[in-house]
Design a protein around this motif. Structure first.
Motif, mmCIF file in Angstrom:
data_model
loop_
_atom_site.group_PDB
_atom_site.id
_atom_site.type_symbol
_atom_site.label_atom_id
_atom_site.label_comp_id
_atom_site.label_asym_id
_atom_site.label_seq_id
_atom_site.Cartn_x
_atom_site.Cartn_y
_atom_site.Cartn_z
ATOM 1 N N THR A 642 -11.698 -3.349 -31.105
ATOM 2 C CA THR A 642 -10.504 -2.384 -31.040
ATOM 3 C C THR A 642 -10.893 -1.278 -30.203
ATOM 4 O OG1 THR A 642 -10.058 -3.001 -33.350
ATOM 5 C CG2 THR A 642 -8.789 -1.271 -32.596
ATOM 6 N N ASN A 643 -11.909 -0.607 -30.281
ATOM 7 C CA ASN A 643 -12.420 0.671 -29.614
ATOM 8 C C ASN A 643 -12.328 0.389 -28.011
ATOM 9 O OD1 ASN A 643 -13.660 3.194 -29.305
ATOM 10 N ND2 ASN A 643 -15.527 1.712 -28.578
ATOM 11 N N ARG A 644 -12.990 -1.007 -27.806
ATOM 12 C CA ARG A 644 -13.124 -1.240 -26.352
ATOM 13 C C ARG A 644 -11.873 -1.579 -25.665
ATOM 14 N NH1 ARG A 644 -14.517 -6.020 -24.124
ATOM 15 N NH2 ARG A 644 -14.838 -6.844 -26.185
ATOM 16 N N ARG A 645 -10.874 -2.184 -26.524
ATOM 17 C CA ARG A 645 -9.799 -2.959 -25.677
ATOM 18 C C ARG A 645 -8.666 -2.067 -26.061
ATOM 19 N NH1 ARG A 645 -10.298 -8.284 -24.307
ATOM 20 N NH2 ARG A 645 -8.227 -7.897 -23.713
ATOM 21 N N HIS A 646 -8.581 -1.325 -27.047
ATOM 22 C CA HIS A 646 -7.182 -0.616 -27.735
ATOM 23 C C HIS A 646 -7.247 0.759 -27.704
ATOM 24 C CE1 HIS A 646 -4.936 -4.375 -29.311
ATOM 25 N NE2 HIS A 646 -6.084 -5.012 -28.845
ATOM 26 N N VAL A 647 -8.273 1.340 -27.461
ATOM 27 C CA VAL A 647 -8.401 2.792 -27.402
ATOM 28 C C VAL A 647 -9.099 3.452 -26.237
ATOM 29 C CG1 VAL A 647 -9.076 4.657 -28.840
ATOM 30 C CG2 VAL A 647 -8.510 2.575 -30.119
ATOM 31 N N SER A 648 -8.531 4.439 -25.592
ATOM 32 C CA SER A 648 -8.808 4.817 -24.443
ATOM 33 C C SER A 648 -8.878 6.625 -24.836
ATOM 34 C CB SER A 648 -8.240 5.011 -23.139
ATOM 35 O OG SER A 648 -6.828 5.520 -23.206
ATOM 36 N N THR A 649 -9.580 7.316 -24.225
ATOM 37 C CA THR A 649 -9.610 8.877 -24.295
ATOM 38 C C THR A 649 -8.097 9.580 -24.280
ATOM 39 O OG1 THR A 649 -11.934 8.903 -23.526
ATOM 40 C CG2 THR A 649 -10.668 10.924 -23.535
ATOM 41 N N SER A 650 -7.484 8.981 -23.347
ATOM 42 C CA SER A 650 -6.149 9.780 -23.391
ATOM 43 C C SER A 650 -5.121 9.308 -24.292
ATOM 44 C CB SER A 650 -5.368 9.037 -22.049
ATOM 45 O OG SER A 650 -5.401 7.610 -21.899
ATOM 46 N N ASN A 651 -5.332 7.874 -25.031
ATOM 47 C CA ASN A 651 -4.617 7.751 -26.110
ATOM 48 C C ASN A 651 -4.929 8.481 -27.398
ATOM 49 O OD1 ASN A 651 -5.441 4.057 -25.526
ATOM 50 N ND2 ASN A 651 -3.726 5.335 -24.827
ATOM 51 N N ILE A 652 -6.322 8.989 -27.544
ATOM 52 C CA ILE A 652 -6.671 9.910 -28.587
ATOM 53 C C ILE A 652 -6.051 11.044 -28.450
ATOM 54 C CG2 ILE A 652 -8.812 10.358 -30.094
ATOM 55 C CD1 ILE A 652 -10.188 8.369 -28.856
ATOM 56 N N GLU A 653 -6.176 11.491 -27.110
ATOM 57 C CA GLU A 653 -5.582 12.969 -26.832
ATOM 58 C C GLU A 653 -4.131 12.975 -27.410
ATOM 59 O OE1 GLU A 653 -6.540 13.721 -22.621
ATOM 60 O OE2 GLU A 653 -8.644 13.940 -23.290
ATOM 61 N N ALA A 654 -3.470 11.924 -26.829
ATOM 62 C CA ALA A 654 -2.008 11.775 -27.151
ATOM 63 C C ALA A 654 -1.743 11.866 -28.739
ATOM 64 C CB ALA A 654 -1.297 10.508 -26.650
ATOM 65 N N ALA A 655 -2.472 11.196 -29.514
ATOM 66 C CA ALA A 655 -2.355 11.084 -31.015
ATOM 67 C C ALA A 655 -2.844 12.480 -31.481
ATOM 68 C CB ALA A 655 -3.477 10.051 -31.514
ATOM 69 N N ILE A 656 -3.796 13.253 -30.942
ATOM 70 C CA ILE A 656 -4.066 14.556 -31.346
ATOM 71 C C ILE A 656 -3.027 15.539 -31.202
ATOM 72 C CG2 ILE A 656 -5.718 16.402 -30.894
ATOM 73 C CD1 ILE A 656 -7.905 14.458 -30.362
ATOM 74 N N ARG A 657 -2.388 15.359 -29.944
ATOM 75 C CA ARG A 657 -1.280 16.192 -29.621
ATOM 76 C C ARG A 657 0.115 16.002 -30.464
ATOM 77 N NH1 ARG A 657 -1.419 14.929 -24.618
ATOM 78 N NH2 ARG A 657 0.013 13.417 -24.438
ATOM 79 N N ASP A 658 0.153 14.907 -30.955
ATOM 80 C CA ASP A 658 1.153 14.605 -32.014
ATOM 81 C C ASP A 658 0.815 15.403 -33.426
ATOM 82 O OD1 ASP A 658 2.580 13.396 -30.318
ATOM 83 O OD2 ASP A 658 2.282 11.095 -31.489
#
Length: 989
Positions: A642-658
């Protein structure tokens, strides 16, 4: 299918708040009149109005059952209709009402013309963008602009998917057809698995660099040779936009060999080619970084050896000084020159004679200086061959007209295999310092020659300085490219200057800008001189040194502890996983995670998997420990996949922004701060030594990397960088504000001594950011006068120089071009500050930024020493960052806080996960604290705003970190809106 939550496709909020209902769904008198003219019954009237307001909100007609009950109740109330009146039209009514509403609003029905319109636009955008959600957003924007009704999301998604596939297949075919048979064979053999080290494989392309040891440098060179045996991959990707290349490379990096084998041939080769190109660029960066690290290591080893030799010869130094003392005593006691000579001779004989004493003197004199340069050869010689190989593998150019260092580099490369002691003096060494000249240049038989060994070390040292200062660049690199190519062109820059200067309040020409700055400096200096003469916050001691009055810390009232205890008793016990689940219910933050293709995740219970993965990496447990304590819910492979195929740094930043945006809606954080201030500081994280990111840090002790956080005065982190210990933290201080896309947008930035420099002050000033650091040795920085003839009654000893206004005026346009390029997103401040952070004798732009920075820093320091309240505020907000660091240490409890990953991309992802978990805990704590304050107020407690302002959301006593880890999404928390507002009457000011 693309996940609708990732797009801008409008949807109803399931539980709209009263404010939203009143603003978006209250009909106007004109709308009511129009609706009555088109309907004949109460049911039709309500149905028509529901459809009208829904269309105004969404841009399309939703199914009647999808309209929230709250919206229907609100409209029923506004229209003064009975509760039994329904809002479900018949099919015929629906069509009739839709035509009337479209006509009334001037909106066209989605048809073939609209489909063709967005197809053409999306096809153009698909040449640059790749994520389906981005392309859907482009289509939505165009349809709204052209006044078209939005089609069903599935219709839009299928159309975009078809266009995207067509465009990408055309790109894949174009790239594949441009490959030669040899190049095809090279790309195909990348999937053969691990073979000979000299042959490139997929794993080799993905492998991170090792540390800058002899073995690590050899491995990196072998990798680069294997990559470049293909040739420069960029020439085959000229028709593909850089954004697409990055996306294709990221997609290839996420797939393993077996998965790539299942991809059709043209696409597979294109993905691998993009990954190869990225690997070539990054490897050039890594080669330069290793070269810089090794040269620095050689210099540091030589300095350390010099210190050891000093200590070793300390006894001889004392002996020679004793001999000198005896000679001086004899000189004082002697009656005449003859007796003095006899006495001195006897002293020499007692200590071994003049020859031995002279030999001891020469030994000591060689090491009794700060000149470590003669000792560098010993540490350079074992790495000589590999350093030559590193430099020879790169295409190095000068970024200025002065090419003396590059010419000297070519000279020593041409003479690499010479073994003689001397080389002919055939190059320009005007850039070499006196200390180096004494070592490099010698006279042999009346002719000047060059000492080969010392020349090599000298040129490599100056080349390292030029890399750091941006005076030398590497073709095909990223971090060490010619930064001037990333700036706006003059034709692009010229029209933007006037408007930008108007927005930030600067004159839009060099002469007026300099005059404005001169007047500001003059005014601040005169005002502070007058204040300091009276208030005595800064005094000048007898040695002429300034002494700043200490700030007395205010004691925290006992009532704060009492209030905190009362609030804590009302806060329920929670686990971190429970908190992540609650925040998911509130914000649906996992919507940003998913396959990199942009489609919906084909995982069983994806939300649960994303929460487990975030907790696993955010708390540093890792996949194995997460699997052991999850009661069989997940395996270690599921977490890592899941970490390798579904999550990128930009994804996490977008979640943090929410989470940040939701947090900013609360009243409680506004008691703690305004959101207009932020502080930046770094904290060290231990990482393994065998990677290029790891470095020994003297200040923190031990090997590791630095997490550089930008934290708002509202206590939540806005952005985080992961940088090496050897980097001056000020390089990244402005990046964090520019990369922060949340609703909290500070314009004042605080830091410690590491977070400032002359160029940083200059760029922040031109960007409209007020830099206000806490500088430890502030008096060591030169205060500059507006002119030579200006003096000050009280503070005059502080001023050590005069501003070079001509330098600022001459390069004003160049500095504005840099700043406008930053604002346009062409280049990040860190890219420039890495170049401007080292002294450059060639780069006049650096010197102009430094001069402007001196002016801005002088104005800040003058205000700093005269304003005790400002110093207290700076201390207070920088203390918030230190509190945040301690809070992160508590959250990141697994593996004793060490990051056990050598890949720089994964290292940074760990810190992003950590920020995500920390932000979720901060939000949950704010909700619980707000509810607790509401409860206390309802019980009649008198709550002082001053006491609430002394609290923070970093409480953790009620949070469980250990035990079995279970994700239970069936527990629905209270709505977030319940805790957002704190009634003003509960505060007693």
């Amino acid at each position: 299918m693309t996940l609708i939550d990732r797009t801008a496709y409008p949807k109803f909020k399931q539980y709209p708040d009263p404010k939203e209902l009143a603003e978006l769904y209250t009909p106007t008198s004109a709308e009511i009149k129009f609706a009555k003219s088109r309907t004949k019954s109460h049911e039709g009237f309500l149905c028509f109005m529901v459809m009208l307001k829904s269309f105004q909100r969404l841009g399309y007609f939703p199914h009647p059952e999808c309209v929230p009950n709250a919206v229907i109740k609100h409209l029923r109330s506004c229209l003064k209709l009975q509760s039994w009146v329904k809002a479900i039209p018949s099919q015929r009514q629906g069509y009739t009402y839709q035509r009337a509403i479209r006509s009334y609003l001037g909106v066209k029905q989605y048809d073939k013309t609209a489909q063709k319109l967005i197809a053409i636009l999306v096809a153009q955008q698909a040449e640059v963008k790749d994520h389906p959600a981005d392309l859907i957003n482009v289509a939505i924007e165009e349809l709204v602009k052209e006044r078209y009704e939005l089609p069903a999301f599935g219709t839009l998604d299928r159309l975009i998917g078809h266009i995207r596939t067509f465009v990408n297949n055309r790109l894949f075919g174009r790239v594949n057809n441009g490959l030669s048979s040899t190049e095809m064979l090279y790309l195909d053999q990348l999937l053969l698995g691990d073979i000979e080290e000299s042959i490139a494989t997929l794993n080799l392309l993905k492998s991170p660099p090792k540390s800058a040891t002899f073995k690590g440098m050899k491995q990196l060179l072998t990798k680069f040779d294997a990559l470049m045996s293909f040739g420069d991959a960029k020439r085959l990707l000229g028709s593909i936009a850089l954004t697409k290349i990055r996306y294709f490379a990221a997609q290839a990096r996420a797939l393993d060999i077996s998965e790539l084998r299942d991809v059709n041939l043209p696409k597979r080769r294109t993905l691998l080619l993009c990954l190869l190109y990225e690997a070539q660029v990054k490897t050039r960066d890594h080669i330069v970084s290793m070269f810089l690290k090794r040269v620095l290591k050689i210099q540091n080893n030589a300095k350390q050896r010099l210190q050891e030799l000093r200590e070793k010869h300390l006894a001889q130094t004392s002996e020679l000084l004793g001999t000198l003392a005896e000679v001086l005593t004899a000189s004082k006691e002697a009656q005449d020159a003859q007796s003095l000579g006899t006495k001195v001779q006897s002293i020499f004989d007692e200590h071994g004679g003049p020859d031995l004493l002279l030999q001891k003197y020469e030994e000591i004199a060689a090491y009794n200086t700060n000149n470590h340069l003669p000792l560098m050869w010993r540490f350079y010689s074992p790495h000589r061959k590999v350093l030559f190989d590193l430099v020879r593998s790169l295409d190095i150019l000068s970024t200025s007209a002065d090419e003396s260092v590059i010419d000297a580099l070519s000279f020593i490369l041409d003479n690499e295999h010479k073994r003689g002691r001397h080389l002919p003096f055939e190059i320009d060494l005007s850039f070499v310092s006196k200390q180096w000249r004494a070592l490099v240049i010698q006279q042999v038989n009346g002719t000047q020659v060059l000492v080969r060994q010392q020349l090599e070390i000298c040129i490599f040292s100056y080349l390292a300085d030029d890399f750091k200062a941006g005076d030398a660049c590497v073709v095909g690199s990223l971090s060490y490219a010619d930064f001037r190519e990333q700036l706006l062109s003059e034709s692009e820059c010229e029209p933007l200057i006037s408007e930008y200067c108007r927005l930030v309040g600067f004159p839009d020409n060099a002469e007026d800008f300099v005059e404005h700055l001169r007047e500001s400096l003059t005014q601040v200096a005169e005002e502070v001189d007058a204040i300091s003469a009276v208030e005595k916050q800064v005094t000048i001691n007898q040695a002429g040194e300034p002494v700043l009055k200490r700030i007395t810390p205010l004691a925290q009232p006992q009532e704060v502890e009492a209030l905190e205890a009362k609030i804590r008793t009302l806060m329920p016990e929670r686990s971190i996983l429970d908190i992540l689940c609650n925040v998911e219910h509130w914000l649906n933050w996992t919507k940003h995670f998913g396959p990199f293709s942009g489609s919906e995740p084909k995982l069983k219970q994806p939300v649960e998997r994303y929460i487990f993965t975030t907790f696993s990496y955010g708390c540093n447990l890792g996949p194995n420990q997460m699997a052991r304590h999850s009661q069989g819910a997940v395996t270690s492979h599921m977490i890592s996949y899941t970490n390798r195929r579904h999550v990128s740094t930009s994804n996490i930043e977008a979640a943090i922004r929410d989470i940040i945006n939701a947090y900013n809606r609360f009243s409680l954080p506004s008691v703690w701060g305004t959101g207009k201030r932020a502080a930046a500081d770094g904290s060290k994280f231990e990482i393994y030594e065998n990677n290029l990111h790891s470095e020994y840090h003297i200040r923190y002790g031990g090997y590791g990397g630095i997490a550089y956080h930008h934290v708002s005065d509202k206590y939540i982190a806005l952005f985080t960088h992961f940088i090496t210990c050897g980097v001056w933290e000020a390089v990244y201080i402005l990046d964090g504000l520019l990369k922060n896309l949340s609703d909290i947008q500070p314009d004042t930035l605080h830091a410690d001594t590491q977070g400032q420099s002359g160029p940083v002050f200059a760029i922040s000033y031109l960007l409209g950011i007020k830099l206000m650091p806490r500088i430890r040795n502030w008096k060591d920085h030169a205060f500059v006068r507006p002119s030579e003839d200006v003096s000050y009654k009280y503070l005059d000893p502080l001023f050590k120089g005069v501003v070079n206004w001509n330098l600022i005026k001459t390069h004003w346009y160049d500095m504005m071009r840099v700043v406008l390029s930053i604002k346009a997103g062409k280049v990040m401040p860190s890219t420039l500050l890495r170049k401007l952070g080292s002294y450059s004798r060639k780069n006049r732009l650096y010197q102009a930024f430094l001069e402007l920075g001196k002016v801005v820093r002088t104005m800040f320091l003058l205000e700093y020493i005269s304003n005790m309240r400002m110093r207290s505020e700076i201390n207070a907000i920088t203390n918030i960052v230190e509190m945040y660091h301690a809070f992160l240490d508590w959250v990141f409890f697994g593996k004793e806080g060490a990051i056990t990953e050598n890949d720089p991309i994964e290292q940074e992802k760990r810190l992003k996960y950590l920020d995500l978990v920390a932000s979720a805990v901060i939000l949950q704590n704010t909700v619980d604290m707000s509810l607790a304050i509401q409860t206390l107020a309802a019980q009649g407690e008198v709550i002082h705003q001053l006491h609430v302002a002394a609290l923070s959301p970093y409480v953790n006593r009620h949070i469980k970190r250990y035990g079995d880890y279970v994700v239970n999404l069936r527990n629905i928390p209270q709505p977030l809106e319940v805790a957002i507002s704190l009634p003003p009457e509960i505060f007693e000011i």
